[in-house]
Design a protein around this motif. Structure first.
Motif, mmCIF file in Angstrom:
data_model
loop_
_atom_site.group_PDB
_atom_site.id
_atom_site.type_symbol
_atom_site.label_atom_id
_atom_site.label_comp_id
_atom_site.label_asym_id
_atom_site.label_seq_id
_atom_site.Cartn_x
_atom_site.Cartn_y
_atom_site.Cartn_z
ATOM 1 N N VAL A 130 0.851 -1.190 0.000
ATOM 2 C CA VAL A 130 0.000 0.000 0.000
ATOM 3 C C VAL A 130 0.883 1.235 0.000
ATOM 4 N N VAL A 131 0.283 2.359 -0.370
ATOM 5 C CA VAL A 131 1.009 3.632 -0.362
ATOM 6 C C VAL A 131 0.063 4.729 0.116
ATOM 7 N N GLU A 175 -7.726 14.459 5.415
ATOM 8 C CA GLU A 175 -6.960 13.231 5.626
ATOM 9 C C GLU A 175 -6.377 12.741 4.314
ATOM 10 N N ASN A 176 -5.260 12.049 4.407
ATOM 11 C CA ASN A 176 -4.675 11.404 3.240
ATOM 12 C C ASN A 176 -5.393 10.083 2.970
ATOM 13 N N ARG A 177 -5.454 9.728 1.707
ATOM 14 C CA ARG A 177 -6.009 8.433 1.334
ATOM 15 C C ARG A 177 -4.872 7.426 1.129
ATOM 16 N N TRP A 178 -5.246 6.160 1.163
ATOM 17 C CA TRP A 178 -4.321 5.062 0.910
ATOM 18 C C TRP A 178 -4.788 4.285 -0.309
ATOM 19 N N ALA A 179 -3.825 3.719 -1.052
ATOM 20 C CA ALA A 179 -4.145 2.894 -2.216
ATOM 21 C C ALA A 179 -3.300 1.630 -2.166
ATOM 22 N N HIS A 180 -3.803 0.544 -2.755
ATOM 23 C CA HIS A 180 -2.992 -0.672 -2.834
ATOM 24 C C HIS A 180 -2.013 -0.578 -4.009
ATOM 25 N N LEU A 181 -0.959 -1.376 -3.948
ATOM 26 C CA LEU A 181 0.074 -1.385 -4.979
ATOM 27 C C LEU A 181 0.112 -2.704 -5.744
ATOM 28 N N LEU A 182 -0.922 -3.510 -5.618
ATOM 29 C CA LEU A 182 -0.940 -4.796 -6.308
ATOM 30 C C LEU A 182 -0.996 -4.630 -7.819
#
Length: 212
Positions: free
Chosen positions: A147-148, A158-165
């Motif tokens: 994730v990043v 707030e910051n969001r998170w995303a997957h790196l798959l």
């Protein structure tokens, strides 16, 4: 022993994995899933971003591609072939981390607070700090980050998170979709893009095989 390095996954591959992880908890009495149930979960109009439309052939081809890295297990009990995910063993991750990855695969980038709400049926996190702790572990994973944390959008608190798959996501300054609504808005690309277009369902181009 360290977890094997994963190939970069397509949108449909992450959707298939996300559906299997989700349905393991939400419809446990019919899990592992039949192909029909898996297709229905991929084409589901609620709690999905983007909304896609794929066929049984598309999903079956994707399932075959995910057997290679041992992310999916096929069972042949009874007259119907069924499919289950193998994420925890393949990635050597706890169930809490799988719950967060599932929410990100199915709904796109989200804040820690949104992830806590949207993963509640998979795992109940005590508070947002618990979510952030597991996100940090995924971001600092020795075998490679999964994730990043994304740059904060204008007007967001707030910051969001995303997957790196699926590799590094392409993110613009468009507002994040409303993940608490009963629908999701499609996006323009096959990766983790967040540019809302309209409410029409999008047919998804499917990769028929991996390049060597």
């Amino acid at each position: 022993m360290t977890a094997p390095r994963l190939p970069v996954l397509s949108l449909l591959e992450t959707r298939v994995l996300g559906v299997l992880c989700e349905k393991q908890h939400t419809v446990s009495d019919t899990y592992p899933l039949s192909l029909n149930a898996l297709v229905a979960g991929c084409n589901q109009k609620t709690s999905r971003h983007p909304i896609i439309e794929v066929s049984e052939a598309d999903v079956l081809s994707t399932v075959d591609s995910l057997k290679g890295p041992a992310l999916i297990i096929e069972t042949s009990g009874g007259r119907v072939t069924r499919y289950a995910h193998n994420m925890e063993r393949a990635l050597r991750l706890p169930s809490q981390s799988i719950a967060l990855l599932t929410a990100l695969m199915l709904r796109g980038p989200q804040t820690a607070g949104e992830l806590r709400i949207n993963s509640e049926r998979l795992h109940r996190f005590a508070d947002i700090s618990a979510v952030e702790g597991f996100l940090q572990e995924l971001a600092e994973r020795p075998e490679g980050a999964l994730v990043v944390e994304l740059p904060r959008q204008p007007g967001s608190r707030e910051n969001r998170w995303a997957h790196l798959l699926s590799g590094v996501p392409v993110i613009d300054d468009a507002p994040a979709p409303d993940f608490h609504a009963d629908f999701a808005t499609p996006s323009s690309g096959c990766r983790s893009r967040c540019r809302p277009r309209n409410t029409r369902t999008r047919r998804l181009p499917v990769r028929r095989g991996r390049e060597s």
